[in-house]
Structure formats: C-alpha cells, structure tokens
Write a protein that holds these residues in place. Structure first.
Motif, PDB file in Angstrom:
ATOM      1  N   VAL A  29      76.886 -27.510-127.601  1.00  0.00           N
ATOM      2  CA  VAL A  29      77.809 -26.980-126.599  1.00  0.00           C
ATOM      3  C   VAL A  29      79.185 -26.791-127.225  1.00  0.00           C
ATOM      4  O   VAL A  29      79.473 -27.340-128.295  1.00  0.00           O
ATOM      5  CB  VAL A  29      77.914 -27.929-125.374  1.00  0.00           C
ATOM      6  CG1 VAL A  29      76.555 -28.037-124.677  1.00  0.00           C
ATOM      7  CG2 VAL A  29      78.409 -29.296-125.788  1.00  0.00           C
ATOM      8  N   MET A  33      83.565 -29.111-124.185  1.00  0.00           N
ATOM      9  CA  MET A  33      82.619 -29.825-123.328  1.00  0.00           C
ATOM     10  C   MET A  33      82.265 -31.207-123.879  1.00  0.00           C
ATOM     11  O   MET A  33      81.641 -32.011-123.170  1.00  0.00           O
ATOM     12  CB  MET A  33      81.359 -28.981-123.153  1.00  0.00           C
ATOM     13  CG  MET A  33      80.575 -29.263-121.889  1.00  0.00           C
ATOM     14  SD  MET A  33      79.309 -27.983-121.601  1.00  0.00           S
ATOM     15  CE  MET A  33      78.500 -28.698-120.155  1.00  0.00           C
ATOM     16  N   ALA A  71      81.108 -22.453-118.134  1.00  0.00           N
ATOM     17  CA  ALA A  71      81.006 -21.355-119.090  1.00  0.00           C
ATOM     18  C   ALA A  71      82.355 -21.086-119.727  1.00  0.00           C
ATOM     19  O   ALA A  71      83.401 -21.499-119.218  1.00  0.00           O
ATOM     20  CB  ALA A  71      80.512 -20.093-118.391  1.00  0.00           C
ATOM     21  N   ASP A  72      82.331 -20.368-120.865  1.00  0.00           N
ATOM     22  CA  ASP A  72      83.554 -19.855-121.476  1.00  0.00           C
ATOM     23  C   ASP A  72      83.955 -18.597-120.719  1.00  0.00           C
ATOM     24  O   ASP A  72      83.239 -17.592-120.739  1.00  0.00           O
ATOM     25  CB  ASP A  72      83.323 -19.502-122.946  1.00  0.00           C
ATOM     26  CG  ASP A  72      83.350 -20.724-123.846  1.00  0.00           C
ATOM     27  OD1 ASP A  72      84.392 -21.391-123.902  1.00  0.00           O
ATOM     28  OD2 ASP A  72      82.305 -21.011-124.472  1.00  0.00           O
ATOM     29  N   PRO A  77      87.437 -22.464-119.898  1.00  0.00           N
ATOM     30  CA  PRO A  77      86.232 -22.899-119.193  1.00  0.00           C
ATOM     31  C   PRO A  77      86.327 -22.617-117.699  1.00  0.00           C
ATOM     32  O   PRO A  77      87.394 -22.752-117.095  1.00  0.00           O
ATOM     33  CB  PRO A  77      86.187 -24.410-119.460  1.00  0.00           C
ATOM     34  CG  PRO A  77      87.023 -24.612-120.679  1.00  0.00           C
ATOM     35  CD  PRO A  77      88.084 -23.572-120.632  1.00  0.00           C
ATOM     36  N   ALA A 130      72.674 -29.810-119.883  1.00  0.00           N
ATOM     37  CA  ALA A 130      73.360 -30.652-120.862  1.00  0.00           C
ATOM     38  C   ALA A 130      73.475 -32.110-120.438  1.00  0.00           C
ATOM     39  O   ALA A 130      73.690 -32.981-121.289  1.00  0.00           O
ATOM     40  CB  ALA A 130      74.759 -30.097-121.142  1.00  0.00           C
ATOM     41  N   HIS A 151      75.614 -25.870-119.483  1.00  0.00           N
ATOM     42  CA  HIS A 151      76.469 -24.895-120.151  1.00  0.00           C
ATOM     43  C   HIS A 151      75.830 -23.519-120.012  1.00  0.00           C
ATOM     44  O   HIS A 151      74.664 -23.320-120.352  1.00  0.00           O
ATOM     45  CB  HIS A 151      76.633 -25.231-121.639  1.00  0.00           C
ATOM     46  CG  HIS A 151      77.440 -24.215-122.380  1.00  0.00           C
ATOM     47  ND1 HIS A 151      77.024 -23.638-123.563  1.00  0.00           N
ATOM     48  CD2 HIS A 151      78.645 -23.646-122.096  1.00  0.00           C
ATOM     49  CE1 HIS A 151      77.930 -22.780-123.974  1.00  0.00           C
ATOM     50  NE2 HIS A 151      78.920 -22.758-123.109  1.00  0.00           N
ATOM     51  N   TRP A 152      76.603 -22.576-119.501  1.00  0.00           N
ATOM     52  CA  TRP A 152      76.157 -21.191-119.354  1.00  0.00           C
ATOM     53  C   TRP A 152      76.512 -20.462-120.641  1.00  0.00           C
ATOM     54  O   TRP A 152      77.577 -19.881-120.768  1.00  0.00           O
ATOM     55  CB  TRP A 152      76.857 -20.591-118.153  1.00  0.00           C
ATOM     56  CG  TRP A 152      76.220 -19.377-117.567  1.00  0.00           C
ATOM     57  CD1 TRP A 152      75.030 -18.807-117.902  1.00  0.00           C
ATOM     58  CD2 TRP A 152      76.760 -18.581-116.507  1.00  0.00           C
ATOM     59  NE1 TRP A 152      74.782 -17.714-117.124  1.00  0.00           N
ATOM     60  CE2 TRP A 152      75.822 -17.547-116.266  1.00  0.00           C
ATOM     61  CE3 TRP A 152      77.922 -18.640-115.749  1.00  0.00           C
ATOM     62  CZ2 TRP A 152      76.032 -16.584-115.286  1.00  0.00           C
ATOM     63  CZ3 TRP A 152      78.135 -17.682-114.777  1.00  0.00           C
ATOM     64  CH2 TRP A 152      77.206 -16.664-114.542  1.00  0.00           C
ATOM     65  N   HIS A 153      75.605 -20.505-121.615  1.00  0.00           N
ATOM     66  CA  HIS A 153      75.944 -19.995-122.950  1.00  0.00           C
ATOM     67  C   HIS A 153      75.956 -18.476-123.011  1.00  0.00           C
ATOM     68  O   HIS A 153      76.603 -17.880-123.892  1.00  0.00           O
ATOM     69  CB  HIS A 153      74.970 -20.561-123.991  1.00  0.00           C
ATOM     70  CG  HIS A 153      73.518 -20.331-123.691  1.00  0.00           C
ATOM     71  ND1 HIS A 153      72.902 -19.135-123.875  1.00  0.00           N
ATOM     72  CD2 HIS A 153      72.581 -21.191-123.212  1.00  0.00           C
ATOM     73  CE1 HIS A 153      71.626 -19.231-123.546  1.00  0.00           C
ATOM     74  NE2 HIS A 153      71.394 -20.475-123.129  1.00  0.00           N
TER      75      HIS A 153
END
Length: 238
Positions: A29, A33, A71-72, A77, A130, A151-153
């Motif tokens: 991550v 985070m 998410a980024d 974030p 996560a 985490h919304w990658h």
C-alpha cells in the motif's frame, strides 16, 4: 465470522473478534497508509466504543460488513462515502460506508466488496483488502459489524447504482474530513449520546459512520485539533 443467522444453543454467547488485524504488508500500500495499518494490527477499540468480548447469541440478528475504502485522489488520500436513500426503512438518508448484510458462505471481506460493487459500481478487482477492525455490536439493531479497511489501487468511476438504495456517492478527501472547519459533534436524536460529525460533500456524516471516520483519522495520524463544543445538526443530506 460465524455464518449469518448463527444464534447458538439457549444461553449461548457469540465471541467477538475484538482485535484488529492487518491483511497486507507495508509495501502493498502507499506510504501514507502505513501508520494506519500498523495501528490497526492488534487494535482494541478505544473508549467511547462498546468493547465487550461476547454478546448473547439471541441478540445477534444479523452479521454485516462495511467498506472503508481509501484511495490516492487529486487532493491526497480520500475515502468513499455514500448517502442512503431517503425511502429506506432503516437509517434513511444517512451517510454511510458501503456495506450491508453478510450472505451465506461470505466472510467480511467478501461482503464488503460485494456491497461496494452493488451500491457504487466499483470493480472489486480494483480494491486491495488491507485490514479488519474489531467486530462491533450495535444493540438497537442487533447488528454485528466488521469494518473492512481497503486500498483502492485502481480507482474508477462510481455512482449510485440503485437510487432506491443509495442517494449519493462521494470521494471525500481526508484533508476535508480533518479540517476543523468541517468538524463538530452531534447529539443523537434520543438525546442519549454525543458523537463526532463531519459536514462534507453536502452531507453531515455522524452516528456509527462518523465514529469510524473519527477513528480512522486518529489511527492514520491525520487528526488535527478541533472544537468539540461545536454542535452540528444530525441531519441527513444537507
């Protein structure tokens, strides 16, 4: 998590998973985070949350999960929030994390991802589970909830899939949630509890969801001093 509808024999108690668990290592991550995951691992809920180790089995009416999806974003974030449809019988119009009741054969992660997809249209493959916060029992509804931190990658477009269930979907920057100008407290409609609230994205986020947002800000190291004397109305959509 026990199967949905588990009640046990007469007089039985349901042991809770009362400790948080991280599901991935730091390198899976973003660095922002890491503090959050490190503090979730082994977490026991702080003061202000019910922290019992067991619940009488006959009081558990359903098992559920909620998705705390980070998410980024373009402003750092952010977290995904929804507003429940005003026509629902339970918590009508109230802001919430995506989530709902666990189906047979599901665990908390599976439930959170399925509900996230059904409510907002997010693609489950774009999400990395996560961590798990401790299970939380909500006596008024008999609901046993497991918050799933993820985490919304690979963020994609999201919206209210079914207007009968979800009125709005928003990605809210952590900086907006932490901004003291957007923070306050609410007194519950029955006047029994005072809890944190956030005036963001045209919503007043309060109640169970507001408490979880407050906890995530503290665990992530994002909280800044704010005026706890400031009162916000426990409204739904503003």
């Amino acid at each position: 998590m026990a199967e949905p509808g588990w009640v046990g024999p007469p007089g039985a108690v349901r042991p809770l998973d009362e400790v948080g668990i991280r599901l991935v290592e730091d390198d899976a991550v973003p660095a922002w985070m890491w503090p959050l995951l490190q503090r979730v691992d082994g977490l026991r809920m702080p003061d202000g949350w019910m922290r019992q180790a067991t619940v009488p089995a006959h009081l558990v009416r359903r098992h559920s999960a909620v998705l705390i999806l980070l998410a980024d974003g373009s402003h750092g974030p952010d977290v995904l929030l929804t507003a429940r449809a005003a026509t629902l019988r339970s918590h009508a119009g109230q802001p919430a994390f995506p989530g709902g009741a666990t189906d047979p054969g599901e665990d908390a992660v599976m439930t959170a991802l399925r509900e996230g997809q059904e409510e907002t249209g997010l693609e489950p493959a774009s999400v990395l589970p996560a961590g798990l916060l401790p299970e939380l029992f909500l006596p008024p509804s008999g609901n046993l909830v497991r918050p799933v931190l993820a985490h919304w990658h690979t963020p994609g477009a999201v919206s209210a899939v079914d207007p009968a269930e979800t009125a709005a979907v928003a990605r809210v920057p952590v900086t907006e949630l932490a901004d003291p100008a957007n923070r306050g407290t609410v007194v519950s409609p029955n006047g029994e509890r005072i809890g944190p609230a956030f005036a963001v994205a045209g919503m007043t986020v309060w109640g169970f969801t507001g408490g979880l947002v407050d906890l995530v800000l503290r665990l992530g190291g994002w909280e800044v001093p704010w005026d706890r004397r400031r009162r916000l109305a426990p409204s739904t959509l503003t």
